[in-house]
Scaffold this active site. Sequence first.
Site, mmCIF file in Angstrom:
data_model
loop_
_atom_site.group_PDB
_atom_site.id
_atom_site.type_symbol
_atom_site.label_atom_id
_atom_site.label_comp_id
_atom_site.label_asym_id
_atom_site.label_seq_id
_atom_site.Cartn_x
_atom_site.Cartn_y
_atom_site.Cartn_z
ATOM 1 N N ARG A 10 0.844 -1.203 0.000
ATOM 2 C CA ARG A 10 0.000 0.000 0.000
ATOM 3 C C ARG A 10 0.876 1.250 0.000
ATOM 4 O O ARG A 10 0.542 2.280 0.584
ATOM 5 C CB ARG A 10 -0.977 0.015 1.177
ATOM 6 C CG ARG A 10 -1.821 -1.258 1.272
ATOM 7 C CD ARG A 10 -2.790 -1.238 2.449
ATOM 8 N NE ARG A 10 -3.152 -2.615 2.802
ATOM 9 C CZ ARG A 10 -3.808 -2.958 3.902
ATOM 10 N NH1 ARG A 10 -4.182 -2.033 4.765
ATOM 11 N NH2 ARG A 10 -4.090 -4.227 4.149
ATOM 12 N N ASP A 38 -4.684 -1.393 -3.615
ATOM 13 C CA ASP A 38 -6.005 -2.020 -3.639
ATOM 14 C C ASP A 38 -6.974 -1.120 -4.381
ATOM 15 O O ASP A 38 -6.959 0.103 -4.189
ATOM 16 C CB ASP A 38 -6.519 -2.213 -2.209
ATOM 17 C CG ASP A 38 -5.492 -2.866 -1.302
ATOM 18 O OD1 ASP A 38 -5.418 -4.102 -1.315
ATOM 19 O OD2 ASP A 38 -4.774 -2.134 -0.588
ATOM 20 N N HIS A 51 -8.138 0.378 0.570
ATOM 21 C CA HIS A 51 -8.158 -1.037 0.944
ATOM 22 C C HIS A 51 -9.541 -1.528 1.342
ATOM 23 O O HIS A 51 -10.024 -2.542 0.843
ATOM 24 C CB HIS A 51 -7.174 -1.289 2.094
ATOM 25 C CG HIS A 51 -7.166 -2.710 2.570
ATOM 26 N ND1 HIS A 51 -8.023 -3.167 3.566
ATOM 27 C CD2 HIS A 51 -6.423 -3.772 2.194
ATOM 28 C CE1 HIS A 51 -7.806 -4.445 3.768
ATOM 29 N NE2 HIS A 51 -6.835 -4.846 2.950
ATOM 30 N N GLU A 103 -4.315 -5.043 -6.623
ATOM 31 C CA GLU A 103 -5.207 -6.019 -6.008
ATOM 32 C C GLU A 103 -6.656 -5.628 -6.269
ATOM 33 O O GLU A 103 -7.095 -4.530 -5.898
ATOM 34 C CB GLU A 103 -4.981 -6.154 -4.497
ATOM 35 C CG GLU A 103 -5.909 -7.234 -3.924
ATOM 36 C CD GLU A 103 -5.787 -7.445 -2.431
ATOM 37 O OE1 GLU A 103 -6.730 -8.027 -1.845
ATOM 38 O OE2 GLU A 103 -4.761 -7.056 -1.853
#
Length: 228
Positions: A10, A38, A51, A103
Amino acid sequence: MAAFLKIGHRGAKGHLPENTLASFAKSLELGANGIELDVHVCATGELVVIHDFTVDRVTNGSGEVHKMSLDQLKALTIDGEHSIPTLDEVFDRVGKQCFVNIEMKGRHTAKPVSEFIDRYVADKGYAYNDFIASSFQREELQVMSEINNKIPIGVLTQASVTQAWQWAVEFKAKAIHPHFTLLTESNVHKAQQAGLKVYTWTINEPEDIERIKAYGVDGIISDYPERL
């Protein structure tokens, strides 16, 4: 792509607020040659980098990401000074300086991520192996494998290397992304012999980093990329 990927989790989550432009820039300053982030699709269709499924933990607001417009998300602050970036804004900041692990966190992210990567390859001179699209979610992995076989796929797991391997075979993935506690020297080598890269997460303690590096993994995701 580098032989061993030092991937900032991240961004540089151990130093600056996660998934912010400042955190991604810091990760590169600290020697990362890859970043992990993310994505969710917000209510107005943009890919935003956050996230959680809600904004509650990391911002001064409350609500579900997929129900909020980009303007609503941009009105929020993270630690009083940062904002939730779009995926385009992250790429504007990091350019072609590093490998990017996207992700697919939110639902229905595979198609817009596929379109995003296709656009960057077609219009901005990126190569498909500059990216990997990863997920824990079977549905997103399956959709990505069906709609765009040019994009490398990574199968995330916190539970089972065997399951990740099975999904990797099913979806023709390039890599498995197991939690580091699942790894042994044996299962790393077996996966690599089967043609899979092994990118593992999230390792922060120096003794764990050295042990896992000794297994010969292809990359490590860490909150502290300078330790890799």
